[in-house]
Design an enzyme around this catalytic site. Structure first.
Site, PDB file in Angstrom:
ATOM      1  N   HIS A 134      22.853  -1.147  -3.064  1.00  0.00           N
ATOM      2  CA  HIS A 134      23.263  -0.258  -4.148  1.00  0.00           C
ATOM      3  C   HIS A 134      23.948  -1.004  -5.284  1.00  0.00           C
ATOM      4  O   HIS A 134      24.106  -0.461  -6.384  1.00  0.00           O
ATOM      5  CB  HIS A 134      24.161   0.876  -3.617  1.00  0.00           C
ATOM      6  CG  HIS A 134      25.556   0.473  -3.270  1.00  0.00           C
ATOM      7  ND1 HIS A 134      25.968   0.227  -1.974  1.00  0.00           N
ATOM      8  CD2 HIS A 134      26.662   0.291  -4.048  1.00  0.00           C
ATOM      9  CE1 HIS A 134      27.256  -0.080  -1.975  1.00  0.00           C
ATOM     10  NE2 HIS A 134      27.694  -0.046  -3.215  1.00  0.00           N
ATOM     11  N   ASP A 164      21.333  -0.735   3.440  1.00  0.00           N
ATOM     12  CA  ASP A 164      22.013  -1.035   2.178  1.00  0.00           C
ATOM     13  C   ASP A 164      22.300  -2.528   2.040  1.00  0.00           C
ATOM     14  O   ASP A 164      23.367  -2.928   1.571  1.00  0.00           O
ATOM     15  CB  ASP A 164      23.312  -0.230   2.057  1.00  0.00           C
ATOM     16  CG  ASP A 164      23.802  -0.142   0.611  1.00  0.00           C
ATOM     17  OD1 ASP A 164      23.025  -0.502  -0.293  1.00  0.00           O
ATOM     18  OD2 ASP A 164      24.961   0.256   0.391  1.00  0.00           O
ATOM     19  N   SER A 237      32.017  -3.707  -2.727  1.00  0.00           N
ATOM     20  CA  SER A 237      30.708  -3.508  -2.099  1.00  0.00           C
ATOM     21  C   SER A 237      29.905  -4.803  -2.090  1.00  0.00           C
ATOM     22  O   SER A 237      29.751  -5.460  -3.116  1.00  0.00           O
ATOM     23  CB  SER A 237      29.913  -2.437  -2.850  1.00  0.00           C
ATOM     24  OG  SER A 237      30.485  -1.171  -2.681  1.00  0.00           O
ATOM     25  N   GLY A 293       6.798   4.932  18.174  1.00  0.00           N
ATOM     26  CA  GLY A 293       5.905   6.047  17.916  1.00  0.00           C
ATOM     27  C   GLY A 293       6.192   7.280  18.748  1.00  0.00           C
ATOM     28  O   GLY A 293       5.269   7.879  19.309  1.00  0.00           O
ATOM     29  N   ILE A 296      12.334  11.792  19.494  1.00  0.00           N
ATOM     30  CA  ILE A 296      13.261  11.787  20.626  1.00  0.00           C
ATOM     31  C   ILE A 296      14.489  12.623  20.307  1.00  0.00           C
ATOM     32  O   ILE A 296      14.777  12.924  19.141  1.00  0.00           O
ATOM     33  CB  ILE A 296      13.709  10.353  20.974  1.00  0.00           C
ATOM     34  CG1 ILE A 296      14.208   9.635  19.714  1.00  0.00           C
ATOM     35  CG2 ILE A 296      12.602   9.573  21.655  1.00  0.00           C
ATOM     36  CD1 ILE A 296      14.732   8.241  19.948  1.00  0.00           C
TER      37      ILE A 296
END
Length: 505
Positions: A134, A164, A237, A293, A296
């Site tokens: 970001h 991120d 960040s 695949g 759940i």
């Protein structure tokens, strides 16, 4: 009876005795004090490190030059800038249009706009830099400022919005100081950590604290955050979270705050997630996560009872579209307990374990099925290319047929139109939940209007009569609940619905 102590009653007595033994009084007292200190330290072995490090200065000197400030710039077309709100046809319309044209209209070159500052850190001497996605998202130009005062332009090697994380590259003239990653799994709650970065654009800044919690999840499937009370603010960040050995154990990503400033609840993406992402970005320019695949959900005690299972942890398979799991023979209702030697306790652990496995790798998966364990070999696909194909976007319902009331649910048989609208084309028969009684057990279990009941007690349900018959059978068998397989916008999950709507047993 008089109890006598071996300790002298006065300093004079001690001095007399020590002199008579040929030992100076000062030496005797010093030796006695040292012995007492040793006894205290042995009696309280856990007290030695309570005070923490005397100073972080040596650690800052060791790692500080590897931490960078990141500035991004976006190129904005001048003609896209917001102008004054002038009604069409107003006498001022031509005036403002002429003004905007002179000051950079649609035919003028784009202007630059600096964005918020962020942080990052160097992981190799040839200029690879880790930061948050970001921080550099939508950037046209990226500049990296080093603690030494010089700047270098950076290019994006690859990004991963799921965690991120972004990987940048600069081209330095000389080898850059860099820092290694540490093992975040070794961090314990209470361990000291140090955050370094560029908070609020103020430049190089250091804060220290402890690990407040581990394995925090915010919103993503791959989240594994370290929570810390080290001060983290906007601009931090992408900066590193260090352990006391100078290793990066987290990438500072988010804070929890009512006012935008640090209140001592910060989150750093754990290094064991980051290193896997960075390795893939460095090698491929993108992530390539393993793909099993299956859909759940967590195995709860209620669902375990519905399956007549003795185990209480694992990931329940609710759907198996064409793909790796289907090819290997995994079925709806299987409970995955072990994946590639890792014991699976819940869905989050399974998702993270699978994603860190190699694409094309064949792994052993242990499932619990019909009262016994089975081992299947699955050759994993790639999540980024197969997930959207296996589980496409769905369409919301638009119409509601006639209904009947039972167990807090307003139910109706499926029609072909509803089946298409609810993305339930593969459901044979089925019932449509038109409404859920407020405050009912069904509402408490999360059932909603628009859900499709595909199975009850692990058998397909084709009519309201089927539903009633299965509930009656469960009551006669003394069961407390019935197990429903629900599809919501195409996504299946199991729900254990109590039979007694009043909640009495």
């Amino acid at each position: 009876m008089t109890i006598q102590t071996t300790m002298p009653r006065s300093k004079a007595a001690v001095a007399t005795r020590s002199r008579s033994a040929g030992i100076p009084a000062t030496t005797f007292f010093l030796t006695l004090a040292m012995a007492f200190a040793i006894l205290i330290s042995q009696a309280l072995p856990g007290r030695a490190q309570v005070g923490g490090p005397v100073s972080f200065a040596d650690l800052v000197d060791e790692v500080g030059d590897s931490v960078v400030n990141i500035t991004t710039t976006s190129l904005v077309a001048s003609g896209t800038r917001p102008g004054p709100a002038v009604p069409p046809g107003s006498p001022l319309e031509d005036f403002f249009n002429d003004f905007l044209d002179r000051d950079g209209g649609p035919n003028q070159p784009p202007s630059s706009r600096p964005n918020a500052l962020g942080s990052g850190f160097v992981i190799s001497e040839d200029g690879y830099i880790v930061t948050n996605n970001h921080v550099i998202e939508s950037a046209d130009e990226i500049m990296v400022e080093f603690r030494g005062g010089f700047e270098l332009p950076a290019v994006i090697v690859g990004t991963d919005p799921n965690t991120d994380i972004a990987l940048l590259k600069v081209e330095p003239e000389e080898a850059l100081p860099f820092v290694p990653f540490g093992d975040s799994d070794l961090m314990r709650v209470g361990d000291w950590v140090m955050a370094v970065g560029n908070p609020l654009g103020q430049g190089f800044s250091v804060s220290a604290g402890i690990v407040s919690a581990r394995e925090r999840s915010l919103s993503g499937s791959f989240d594994d955050f370290i929570q810390t009370d080290a001060a983290i603010n906007r601009g931090n960040s992408g900066g590193p979270l260090f352990n006391m050995q100078g290793e990066v154990v987290g990438v500072n990503t988010a804070i929890l705050s009512p006012n935008g400033g640090s209140i001592g609840i910060g989150f750093s993406m754990s290094s064991n997630v980051v290193t896997n992402v960075v390795d893939q970005l460095q090698e491929f320019g993108e992530t390539r996560r393993g793909w099993l695949g299956v859909r759940i959900q967590n195995l709860t005690p209620e669902i375990a009872e519905g399956f007549n299972l003795e185990i209480t942890s694992g990931a329940v398979v609710t759907d198996v579209p064409p793909g790796p799991a289907a090819d290997a023979g995994i079925e709806v209702g299987d409970v995955i307990t072990t994946f590639d030697g890792v014991e699976i306790t819940d869905t989050r652990m399974l998702v993270q374990t699978v994603s860190q496995s190699g694409v094309g790798e064949t792994v052993r998966v242990i499932v619990f099925r019909e009262g016994e364990t089975q081992t299947v070999l699955v050759t994993l696909g790639r999540r980024e290319t197969e997930q959207g194909t296996a589980f496409p976007d769905t369409v919301a319902p638009e119409s509601e047929p006639e209904l009947s009331e039972m167990l807090g649910l307003s139910l109706a048989p499926m029609t072909d139109e509803l089946r298409e609208q609810l993305n339930a084309g593969d459901v044979e028969g089925g019932l449509h939940i038109v409404d859920v009684t407020e405050g009912s057990e069904a509402a408490d279990r999360g059932l909603q209007a628009g859900d499709v009941i595909a199975e009850i007690s692990q058998l397909p349900v084709t009519s309201l009569e089927d539903f009633n018959a299965r509930v009656a059978e469960a009551e006669e068998a003394g069961q407390k609940s019935v197990l429903l397989l629900i599809r919501r916008n195409g996504t299946p999950r199991f729900v254990a619905l109590p039979i007694d709507e009043d909640g009495e047993e």
